[in-house]
Scaffold this motif. Structure first.
Motif, PDB file in Angstrom:
ATOM      1  N   LEU A 131      -8.752   7.162  -2.816  1.00 32.20           N
ATOM      2  CA  LEU A 131      -8.641   5.653  -2.372  1.00 32.20           C
ATOM      3  C   LEU A 131      -9.676   4.900  -2.787  1.00 32.20           C
ATOM      4  O   LEU A 131      -9.690   3.741  -3.352  1.00 32.20           O
ATOM      5  CB  LEU A 131      -7.993   5.579  -0.677  1.00 32.20           C
ATOM      6  CG  LEU A 131      -6.820   5.622  -0.380  1.00 32.20           C
ATOM      7  CD1 LEU A 131      -5.743   7.005  -0.782  1.00 32.20           C
ATOM      8  CD2 LEU A 131      -6.549   5.313   1.066  1.00 32.20           C
ATOM      9  N   SER A 146      -7.182  -0.535   1.464  1.00 27.51           N
ATOM     10  CA  SER A 146      -7.327   0.905   1.005  1.00 27.51           C
ATOM     11  C   SER A 146      -8.552   1.581   0.786  1.00 27.51           C
ATOM     12  O   SER A 146      -8.583   2.791   1.270  1.00 27.51           O
ATOM     13  CB  SER A 146      -6.464   0.763  -0.376  1.00 27.51           C
ATOM     14  OG  SER A 146      -4.976   0.324  -0.346  1.00 27.51           O
ATOM     15  N   MET A 205       0.710  -1.241   0.053  1.00 25.32           N
ATOM     16  CA  MET A 205       0.036  -0.103  -0.034  1.00 25.32           C
ATOM     17  C   MET A 205       0.797   1.301  -0.020  1.00 25.32           C
ATOM     18  O   MET A 205       0.618   2.256  -0.720  1.00 25.32           O
ATOM     19  CB  MET A 205      -0.895  -0.068   1.268  1.00 25.32           C
ATOM     20  CG  MET A 205      -2.031  -0.950   1.205  1.00 25.32           C
ATOM     21  SD  MET A 205      -2.779  -1.267   2.661  1.00 25.32           S
ATOM     22  CE  MET A 205      -3.673   0.300   2.972  1.00 25.32           C
ATOM     23  N   TRP A 215       0.359   3.773  -3.333  1.00 27.32           N
ATOM     24  CA  TRP A 215       0.046   4.831  -3.187  1.00 27.32           C
ATOM     25  C   TRP A 215       0.885   6.132  -2.986  1.00 27.32           C
ATOM     26  O   TRP A 215       0.834   7.111  -3.388  1.00 27.32           O
ATOM     27  CB  TRP A 215      -0.779   5.252  -1.776  1.00 27.32           C
ATOM     28  CG  TRP A 215      -2.142   4.370  -1.806  1.00 27.32           C
ATOM     29  CD1 TRP A 215      -2.305   3.061  -1.259  1.00 27.32           C
ATOM     30  CD2 TRP A 215      -3.259   4.225  -2.811  1.00 27.32           C
ATOM     31  NE1 TRP A 215      -3.555   2.442  -1.641  1.00 27.32           N
ATOM     32  CE2 TRP A 215      -4.077   3.135  -2.531  1.00 27.32           C
ATOM     33  CE3 TRP A 215      -3.613   5.386  -3.943  1.00 27.32           C
ATOM     34  CZ2 TRP A 215      -5.309   3.055  -3.328  1.00 27.32           C
ATOM     35  CZ3 TRP A 215      -4.721   5.048  -4.326  1.00 27.32           C
ATOM     36  CH2 TRP A 215      -6.009   4.093  -3.964  1.00 27.32           C
TER      37      TRP A 215
END
Length: 503
Positions: free
Chosen positions: A196, A221, A50, A54
Motif C-alpha cells: 500500500l 491508502s 480504494m 486494491w
C-alpha cells in the motif's frame, strides 16, 4: 547432484515462489474488507475507490497464489512419497481441513464478492468480503498447524513404525503453531502494508501538483499502509521472541545455528554481525560484534541461562539419534555415512539477520512515509517514489528469509524429534525422498521453474497495468446525466451505479 539435493531445490524454489503470493493475499484481503466496511458505513466514495483498486490487485495475486499452491501438494506424492507414507495419518488431517473448509469458503465467497456487486445488498456483499478474508486466515492456520507438527510433533502415538494421530486438538493447538500463526499473520500484514505504501506513495507523488480527484484515495491508502506496517512490526517482535524461547526448548541446534554459536556460553551473547566464514562448526576464524548476555535473555528471560553451542549439541544428537545413517539403499550415497547434524550455518546465520533487518527496514519506510504525509502534506522529493517502491520488496525478502531459516535450520530432519514427545516420531530428510532418477527430478525441476517464470512475468505485467491505470482503470465509466426527471434509469452517479460494476 543427488536426487535428494534436486528434490530439495525444487521444493525450495516452488515454495518460496508460492509464498511471495500468500502473505500479500492474506494481508490485502483483510485490509480490502476493512476499506469496504468504511464505505458501507460512511458512504464516502473514497473508500469505494480504494476497495475497487486494491481489490483488483488482490484478485490478480490470489489467482497466481492458487495456481502455484496446487503444485505444492503434488510434490508430496511426486518427490516426497516416503515422507507422505510416514506422516500421512497426521499431516493429511490439517491439509484436508484447509482444502475442504478454509479454501472452499474462501473461493465460494470470493466468487460471490466478485460477481455480486450488482446482485447482493450492500451488507450481504460486505459479509462476503469478510468471509473470504477470514477464510484466508483460517487457511493459513491449518497450513501452519501442519508445518508446526513437523517442527514439534505432538498428539501422536507410534504404531507399526509410523506416527498415528490420537488427538487432532493437540495438533491444532501445538504451542509451536500458536506462536507461528500470529508471527506469520503479522508478516503478511507487513507485506500488504508495504505494498500500500509503495503503490499509493508513487501515485501520490505523481499527483503532487494540479487538481486530482483521486488524491484522497492515495493519501488514505498510504497512511493505512504506514500504520499497519508499524503495528505489524511490533507484533512480529513480540511473537518472534515467543518463537525464540520455544526454539531454545525444542530445537536448540537451530538456535545455536542462528547465532553461529559454536561453543556453549553462560551467559550467551547475541551476535549482531559476524566478520569471517561462519560455515565451520568451530568458528575459529569468525569475529562477531556481540551484545553480552542478550541471547540468554532471548532464550529464557534471564541474563544467566546457558545456551549450548553447535559442537556440544552434535555430541548430544549423536548419542540420541545415531552417528551414521542406516545402511539402506533408499538413502543412496548417504547409506551408512556419518550424519551431519549441523545445518548450513551461513544460511541460518544470515537468514536470521535478513529476516529481522528487512522487517525493520519496511517498518522504517512506513514511518517515514507517515511523517512526510502528516497534516495534509504531499511529498515532493525526487527520491520518495523510489524509496517507497523499493520498500515493497523489503518485507517479501524478510518473510522469505524467515521461512528459509526455519526450514533449513531443522536439517537433517524433515520431522524434528520432540525432546519430550514419543520416541521414534522423527525422520531424516534423506529418508523422505521418493525413489526417482536424477533425470526425472531434473525434468520436473526445469519444467516447474520455467512455468513459474512465465507466471511471474504475467503477474508483473497485470500488476503494472492496473497500478499505472489507477482508480480510473477499475471504476465504471461515468454515465451521462439524465436528460429528464423521468430518465433516472439511464444516468446519474449513485451508489447503485457503483454496485452495478463487477470486476
Amino acid at each position: 547432484m543427488e536426487v535428494l539435493d534436486l528434490a530439495r531445490w525444487q521444493f525450495g524454489i516452488t515454495t518460496v515462489y508460492h509464498f511471495l503470493m500468500v502473505p500479500l493475499t492474506i494481508g490485502l484481503s483483510v485490509l480490502v474488507a476493512g476499506m469496504q466496511t468504511a464505505w458501507v458505513r460512511t458512504g464516502d466514495q473514497r473508500y469505494l475507490k480504494m476497495t475497487k483498486f486494491w481489490g483488483k490487485l488482490l484478485l490478480v495475486n490470489f489467482a497466481m497464489g492458487v495456481v502455484t499452491g496446487i503444485v505444492q501438494e503434488f510434490q508430496f506424492g511426486m518427490n516426497w512419497s516416503a515422507y507422505s507414507r510416514f506422516v500421512g495419518d497426521v499431516f493429511g488431517a490439517p491439509l484436508a481441513m484447509e482444502g475442504l473448509v478454509a479454501f472452499f469458503v474462501e473461493s465460494t465467497f470470493l466468487g460471490l464478492w466478485i460477481f455480486g456487486w450488482d446482485k447482493l445488498p450492500k451488507k450481504v456483499h460486505l459479509a462476503c468480503a469478510w468471509a473470504y478474508s477470514l477464510a484466508t486466515v483460517a487457511s493459513a492456520y491449518f497450513i501452519l498447524a501442519a508445518n508446526s507438527w513437523m517442527q514439534h510433533p505432538v498428539g501422536v502415538e507410534f504404531v507399526d513404525g509410523k506416527p498415528t494421530m490420537n488427538s487432532i486438538w493437540a495438533v491444532l493447538t501445538n504451542n509451536t503453531a500458536l506462536a507461528a500463526i500470529p508471527h506469520t499473520l503479522a508478516g503478511a500484514f507487513s507485506v500488504a502494508a508495504a505494498f500500500l505504501v509503495g503503490v499509493a506513495g508513487w501515485q501520490l507523488w505523481r499527483k503532487r501538483s494540479g487538481d486530482d480527484e483521486h488524491r484522497a484515495v492515495w493519501r488514505s491508502s498510504l497512511r493505512l499502509g504506514g500504520w499497519t506496517g508499524v503495528v505489524a512490526f511490533a507484533v512480529l517482535a513480540i511473537t518472534g521472541d515467543m518463537q525464540g524461547k520455544l526454539m531454545f526448548e525444542q530445537q536448540p541446534m537451530k538456535m545455536a545455528s542462528a547465532e553461529a554459536l559454536c561453543h556453549t556460553e553462560k551467559p550467551a551473547s547475541f551476535s549482531i554481525i559476524a566478520i569471517g566464514d561462519v560455515s565451520g562448526s568451530n568458528c575459529e576464524d569468525v569475529k562477531t560484534f556481540n551484545v553480552p548476555a542478550l541471547l540468554s535473555f532471548l532464550a529464557h528471560n534471564d541474563f544467566s541461562t546457558e545456551v549450548k553451542g553447535v559442537e556440544n549439541l552434535v555430541t548430544e544428537y549423536q548419542a540420541k539419534y545415531g552417528t551414521n545413517y542406516p545402511d539402506d539403499p533408499q538413502l543412496g550415497s548417504l547409506a551408512g555415512k556419518p550424519i551431519d547434524y549441523v545445518p548450513n550455518l551461513p544460511v541460518t546465520y544470515w537468514g536470521f539477520r535478513a529476516m529481522i533487518g528487512f522487517g525493520a527496514m519496511s517498518a522504517g519506510i512506513g514511518l517515514l512515509a507517515l511523517w512526510l504525509t502528516r497534516r495534509g502534506r504531499i511529498p515532493g522529493q525526487r527520491w520518495f517514489p523510489w524509496l517507497v517502491l523499493g520498500g515493497i520488496a523489503t518485507p517479501f525478502i524478510g518473510n522469505s528469509a524467515g521461512w528459509i531459516f526455519t526450514e533449513m535450520g531443522r536439517q537433517p530432519f524433515v520431522v524434528v524429534p520432540n525432546p519430550t514427545g514419543v520416541d521414534g516420531v522423527w525422520m531424516f530428510t534423506a529418508q523422505a525422498v521418493s525413489k526417482l532418477s536424477t533425470g526425472e527430478v531434473w525434468t520436473s525441476l526445469i519444467a516447474l521453474t520455467t512455468v513459474y517464470a512465465v507466471l511471474g512475468v504475467v503477474e508483473v505485467f497485470l500488476m503494472r497495468k492496473y497500478v499505472r491505470g489507477g482508480v480510473d482503470a477499475v471504476m465504471p465509466p461515468k454515465k451521462p446525466a439524465p436528460t429528464s426527471k423521468n430518465d433516472n434509469s439511464k444516468g446519474g452517479d449513485s451508489d447503485d451505479d457503483a454496485l452495478a460494476f463487477a470486476y
